[in-house]
Design an enzyme around this catalytic site. Structure first.
Site, PDB file in Angstrom:
ATOM      1  CB  ALA A 243       0.452  42.040 -71.485  1.00 51.37           C
TER       2      ALA A 243
ATOM      3  N   GLY B 181       0.720  47.274 -71.840  1.00 51.37           N
ATOM      4  CA  GLY B 181      -0.721  47.078 -72.010  1.00 51.37           C
ATOM      5  C   GLY B 181      -1.549  47.928 -71.059  1.00 51.37           C
TER       6      GLY B 181
ATOM      7  CD  GLU C 135      -0.296  48.523 -75.899  1.00 51.21           C
ATOM      8  OE1 GLU C 135      -0.154  47.581 -75.086  1.00 51.21           O
ATOM      9  OE2 GLU C 135       0.040  48.456 -77.086  1.00 51.21           O
TER      10      GLU C 135
ATOM     11  CD  GLU D  35       4.662  47.427 -74.681  1.00 53.51           C
ATOM     12  OE1 GLU D  35       5.319  48.500 -74.640  1.00 53.51           O
ATOM     13  OE2 GLU D  35       3.438  47.378 -74.497  1.00 53.51           O
TER      14      GLU D  35
HETATM   15  N1  CAA Z   1       3.561  41.012 -65.691  1.00 54.37           N
HETATM   16  C1  CAA Z   1       3.636  40.138 -64.660  1.00 54.37           C
HETATM   17  N2  CAA Z   1       4.016  40.480 -63.426  1.00 54.37           N
HETATM   18  C2  CAA Z   1       4.318  41.776 -63.190  1.00 54.37           C
HETATM   19  C3  CAA Z   1       4.258  42.752 -64.207  1.00 54.37           C
HETATM   20  C4  CAA Z   1       3.846  42.318 -65.516  1.00 54.37           C
HETATM   21  N3  CAA Z   1       3.729  43.179 -66.547  1.00 54.37           N
HETATM   22  N4  CAA Z   1       4.626  43.939 -63.692  1.00 54.37           N
HETATM   23  C5  CAA Z   1       4.899  43.722 -62.399  1.00 54.37           C
HETATM   24  N5  CAA Z   1       4.712  42.417 -62.080  1.00 54.37           N
HETATM   25  C6  CAA Z   1       4.903  41.749 -60.784  1.00 54.37           C
HETATM   26  C7  CAA Z   1       6.385  41.589 -60.473  1.00 54.37           C
HETATM   27  O1  CAA Z   1       6.885  40.436 -61.114  1.00 54.37           O
HETATM   28  C8  CAA Z   1       6.359  41.457 -58.974  1.00 54.37           C
HETATM   29  O2  CAA Z   1       5.970  40.131 -58.630  1.00 54.37           O
HETATM   30  P1  CAA Z   1       6.695  39.361 -57.395  1.00 54.37           P
HETATM   31  O3  CAA Z   1       6.331  40.195 -56.183  1.00 54.37           O
HETATM   32  O4  CAA Z   1       6.027  38.024 -57.412  1.00 54.37           O
HETATM   33  O5  CAA Z   1       8.149  39.362 -57.676  1.00 54.37           O
HETATM   34  C9  CAA Z   1       5.214  42.384 -58.550  1.00 54.37           C
HETATM   35  O6  CAA Z   1       4.428  42.579 -59.734  1.00 54.37           O
HETATM   36  C10 CAA Z   1       5.699  43.737 -58.083  1.00 54.37           C
HETATM   37  O7  CAA Z   1       6.551  44.291 -59.075  1.00 54.37           O
HETATM   38  P2  CAA Z   1       8.044  44.842 -58.761  1.00 54.37           P
HETATM   39  O8  CAA Z   1       8.610  44.131 -57.597  1.00 54.37           O
HETATM   40  O9  CAA Z   1       8.803  44.799 -60.044  1.00 54.37           O
HETATM   41  O10 CAA Z   1       7.681  46.341 -58.350  1.00 54.37           O
HETATM   42  P3  CAA Z   1       8.609  47.635 -58.513  1.00 54.37           P
HETATM   43  O11 CAA Z   1       7.896  48.722 -57.783  1.00 54.37           O
HETATM   44  O12 CAA Z   1      10.015  47.330 -58.125  1.00 54.37           O
HETATM   45  O13 CAA Z   1       8.636  47.965 -60.088  1.00 54.37           O
HETATM   46  C11 CAA Z   1       7.622  48.263 -62.276  1.00 54.37           C
HETATM   47  C12 CAA Z   1       7.442  48.361 -60.736  1.00 54.37           C
HETATM   48  C13 CAA Z   1       8.634  49.302 -62.740  1.00 54.37           C
HETATM   49  C14 CAA Z   1       6.249  48.578 -62.872  1.00 54.37           C
HETATM   50  C15 CAA Z   1       8.095  46.844 -62.669  1.00 54.37           C
HETATM   51  O14 CAA Z   1       7.250  45.901 -62.042  1.00 54.37           O
HETATM   52  C16 CAA Z   1       8.048  46.577 -64.152  1.00 54.37           C
HETATM   53  O15 CAA Z   1       8.931  47.040 -64.875  1.00 54.37           O
HETATM   54  N6  CAA Z   1       7.044  45.792 -64.645  1.00 54.37           N
HETATM   55  C17 CAA Z   1       6.965  45.360 -66.004  1.00 54.37           C
HETATM   56  C18 CAA Z   1       6.495  46.475 -66.907  1.00 54.37           C
HETATM   57  C19 CAA Z   1       6.429  45.987 -68.337  1.00 54.37           C
HETATM   58  O16 CAA Z   1       7.410  45.594 -68.935  1.00 54.37           O
HETATM   59  N7  CAA Z   1       5.227  46.051 -68.953  1.00 54.37           N
HETATM   60  C20 CAA Z   1       5.032  45.698 -70.335  1.00 54.37           C
HETATM   61  C21 CAA Z   1       4.552  44.295 -70.439  1.00 54.37           C
HETATM   62  S1  CAA Z   1       4.455  43.767 -72.146  1.00 54.37           S
HETATM   63  C22 CAA Z   1       2.949  44.290 -72.722  1.00 54.37           C
HETATM   64  O17 CAA Z   1       2.239  44.960 -72.035  1.00 54.37           O
HETATM   65  C23 CAA Z   1       2.608  43.859 -74.150  1.00 54.37           C
HETATM   66  C24 CAA Z   1       1.466  44.597 -74.763  1.00 54.37           C
HETATM   67  O18 CAA Z   1       1.656  45.566 -75.462  1.00 54.37           O
HETATM   68  C25 CAA Z   1       0.098  44.134 -74.591  1.00 54.37           C
END
Ligand code: CAA
Length: 259
Positions: free
Chosen positions: A66, A110, A113, A133
């Site tokens: 998400a 998400g 999911e 999460e």
């Molecule tokens: N939401 C918003 N933006 C996101 C994102 C997310 N879930 N995941 C990645 N992005 C964005 C980053 O902020 C980044 O943006 P900028 O270039 O503007 O800085 C861009 O995508 C590229 O990401 P990274 O630079 O972080 O890429 P990476 O290769 O270094 O890392 C990753 C990849 C490990 C997937 C890392 O991006 C990450 O940990 N993302 C978040 C994962 C996460 O926590 N997901 C769970 C969300 S909560 C949820 O989903 C609730 C639910 O149950 C519905």
């Protein structure tokens, strides 16, 4: 589909292909994307020329979860009144044709999911699955604690959800989360070929098979068996059952008409 669309759609034969298209955000799932995905699935579900759908992302990410920037300031009253998650995430549950997730790269939170809401997952060898999460001070909210637990069992579900670690494609296949692991460059073609196979069968039987398997997660064994048996019996009312069995006995290919 317009160039800046968050979801791209195309047809390949009898398959509806839906590509999540926010590559710079690793396909982080926001309302616009989930609305567009739901609309695309519904349109293909209603299209008689389509027999099966494939949902995919980019080589790097199916979806990294998400959209955290859209969630960061969300309050409980807002998330409750707008029915956050349910409103546009569960559209997929209404889809009757099979939906295959072709997962390349990250399927996190998400994103994992969403893949689990599909009927089955074909994973590229670079796929990474996880429910991170817990690292954000929340828990999965789109079925992660329920569908992952049903798919991989309590031990692995607790491991993934409580540590937030990622699981690679081979571990995911070993654990029962994914149906097949395929080299990255072939993943989409393999998923589309699989979808085309499903699209080639008699549609009533395909829809009933999907409905009956899903029933296994909603009922006791005896109720599930009764449900299956009624659907099975009802298929003897179709022309396609007569055609399918006649074709086998005559050693020729069946010509299904979805009747
Ligand atoms: N939401 C918003 N933006 C996101 C994102 C997310 N879930 N995941 C990645 N992005 C964005 C980053 O902020 C980044 O943006 P900028 O270039 O503007 O800085 C861009 O995508 C590229 O990401 P990274 O630079 O972080 O890429 P990476 O290769 O270094 O890392 C990753 C990849 C490990 C997937 C890392 O991006 C990450 O940990 N993302 C978040 C994962 C996460 O926590 N997901 C769970 C969300 S909560 C949820 O989903 C609730 C639910 O149950 C519905």
């Amino acid at each position: 589909t317009p160039d800046d669309a968050v979801v791209l759609t195309e047809t390949r034969g009898h398959v509806g292909l839906i590509t999540l298209n926010r590559p710079k955000q690793l396909n982080a799932l926001n309302d616009a994307l989930m609305d567009a995905l739901g609309a695309a699935l519904k349109a293909f579900d209603a299209d008689p020329a389509i027999g099966c759908m494939v949902v995919t992302g980019s080589d790097k990410a199916f979806a990294a979860g998400a959209d955290i920037s859209a969630m960061a300031k969300k309050t409980f009253p807002a998330s409750y009144t707008e029915d956050f998650i349910t409103r546009n995430w569960e559209a997929m549950m209404q889809i009757r044709k099979p939906v295959i997730a072709a997962v390349r790269g990250f399927a996190l939170g998400g994103g994992c999911e969403l893949a689990m809401m599909c009927d089955l997952i074909v994973a590229a060898d670079n796929a990474q699955f996880g429910q991170p999460e817990i690292k954000l001070g929340i828990i999965p909210g789109a079925g992660g604690t329920q569908r992952l637990t049903r798919a991989v069992g309590k031990a692995k579900a607790m491991d993934l959800i409580l540590t937030g670690r990622m699981m690679d494609a081979l571990e995911a296949e070993r654990s029962g989360l994914v149906a097949r692991v395929v080299p990255l460059q072939q993943t989409l073609d393999e998923a589309v070929a699989m979808a085309e196979t499903m699209a080639g069968f008699s549609q009533p039987s395909v829809l009933m098979a999907k409905e009956s398997v899903n029933r296994a997660f909603e009922s006791s064994l005896s109720e599930g068996l009764r449900f299956e048996r009624r659907l099975f019996q009802s298929l003897f009312a179709t022309a396609d059952q007569k055609e399918g069995m006649a074709a086998f006995l005559e050693k020729r290919k069946p010509l299904f008409t979805n009747k």
